[in-house]
Design an enzyme around this catalytic site. Structure first.
Site, short mmCIF file in Angstrom:
data_model
loop_
_atom_site.label_atom_id
_atom_site.label_comp_id
_atom_site.label_asym_id
_atom_site.label_seq_id
_atom_site.Cartn_x
_atom_site.Cartn_y
_atom_site.Cartn_z
N CYS A 150 0.84 -1.20 0.00
CA CYS A 150 0.00 0.00 0.00
C CYS A 150 0.88 1.26 0.00
O CYS A 150 1.71 1.44 -0.88
CB CYS A 150 -0.97 -0.04 1.19
N GLU A 151 0.71 2.14 0.98
CA GLU A 151 1.54 3.35 1.03
C GLU A 151 3.01 3.00 1.11
O GLU A 151 3.87 3.70 0.56
CB GLU A 151 1.13 4.20 2.24
#
Length: 368
Positions: A150-151
């Site tokens: 994800c991030e």
């Protein structure tokens, strides 16, 4: 003669009584479960380095190594890495260890107002870079494989572009690259988070960060809950009651809830970059995103890349992840779509084994 409304009322009373019985049973079962019983992120690991609130761990091996280069897992700041190690039978971490991977992890800790000035520059060029150097010294390798989630996948992508000499392979899971690719996505539900974030007034983002110093974890948690309102409304009065009779299902439910509730605050300055420069201005894919005074040029990534995304992802639309393929300099690019959701990629009953197998075999083919 029995009237229809009498029959309906009798049926209601019967269902009500059954549900009350289920609630009592659920209460009794839950009363016997302690917080320490709901163990997430429990795979054994050793602390290697601590700097500020950031910690670098090395997982204890469970099998002979089949891949030479060490693999560093990097999760984002929005949640906790424990989703990749939720429980013993649904753990990407345990699966990779069993496949013979030398596995490392960065834990960002719990940032607060004291970390309000930390930027993505600090996380990529300082904390990650120091962790990579420490791993190289400890293992004798001059490069590592980065596994971003994800991030954290954005962090690893930026690092691979800015420090290509330190990266052997790049593995990304549910990672946004083109934050505006969902605009033309025919599935409108895929981009609800993107739409909401783009609708924020930039000055309101500044006010929140300047006032609080962080993007509160509770705030982001409420946003994610609102994206699936019916699921959020029914999970405690339907799902929980239906699973209380099955201890395995109940413990999985409680571990998921523990992970969801364990959402740290996001450092303010880094959050400002995340929301404004990436979500709103889409600088990364357009070649305008700079860290430490250097433009993050995706074309500088010329190492093998494995890009895995979820077709049912309502947080990171698949189109936002797929955009990476046409932007990097590497000719060794593998794209794997899986028919699961954002979180389901790691905890679905079918996904963890499949995800582990894909990553392990891909790495073994390039670094066995």
């Amino acid at each position: 003669m029995t009237k229809p409304h009498d029959t309906a009322f009798s049926s209601f009373l019967k269902d009500f009584a059954e549900n009350v019985g289920k609630f009592h049973k659920a209460a009794n079962v839950l009363a016997g479960i302690r917080n320490e019983d709901i163990d997430v992120g429990a795979t054994p690991k050793t602390l290697v380095l601590r700097r500020d609130k950031v910690e670098l761990f090395r997982y204890e091996p469970t099998a002979e190594h089949t891949v030479g280069t060490p693999v560093l897992i990097i999760y984002g700041l929005i949640g906790r890495y424990t989703i990749a190690d939720l429980q013993s039978d649904r753990s990407l971490v345990r699966g990779l260890l069993a496949a013979g991977i030398d596995l490392w992890l960065i834990d960002w800790g719990r940032p607060g107002r004291g970390e309000r000035w930390l930027t993505m520059d600090d996380y990529v060029d300082d904390y990650i870079h120091e962790a990579v150097q420490r791993i190289c010294r400890a293992t004798g390798h001059d490069k590592v494989t980065l596994l971003g989630i994800c991030e954290g996948g954005v962090f690893t992508t930026c690092y691979a572009a800015l420090h290509p000499e330190k990266v052997k392979n790049l593995v990304l899971t549910v990672t946004p690259i083109d934050f505006h690719a969902d605009i033309d996505d025919p599935s409108a539900d895929h981009g609800l988070l993107n739409i909401w974030t783009r609708s924020l007034a930039p000055e309101d983002i500044d006010r929140m960060v300047d006032t609080l110093g962080v993007i509160p974890g509770e705030f982001m948690g409420s946003i994610f809950s609102l994206m699936t309102p019916m699921r959020s409304l029914t999970k405690y009065n339907v799902d929980l009651i239906d699973t209380v009779g099955d201890k395995d299902k109940l413990m999985k439910f409680l571990r998921m809830e523990k992970w969801l509730a364990d959402r740290p605050d996001h450092p303010g300055a880094a959050g400002r970059q995340w929301l404004k420069e990436l979500y709103q201005e889409n600088r990364l894919v357009e070649g305008r995103f700079a860290l430490s005074g250097r433009i993050v040029d995706l074309r500088a990534i010329d190492v093998p890349v494995l890009n895995i995304f979820a077709l049912g992802d309502h947080i990171i639309p698949p189109t936002c992840s797929k955009a990476l393929g046409g932007k990097i300099g590497s000719t060794d690019y593998t794209e794997v779509p899986l028919l699961v959701g954002h979180v389901g990629l790691f905890v679905s009953s079918k996904s963890p084994g499949k995800l582990t197998k894909i990553i392990a075999e891909w790495l073994q083919a390039r670094d066995g």
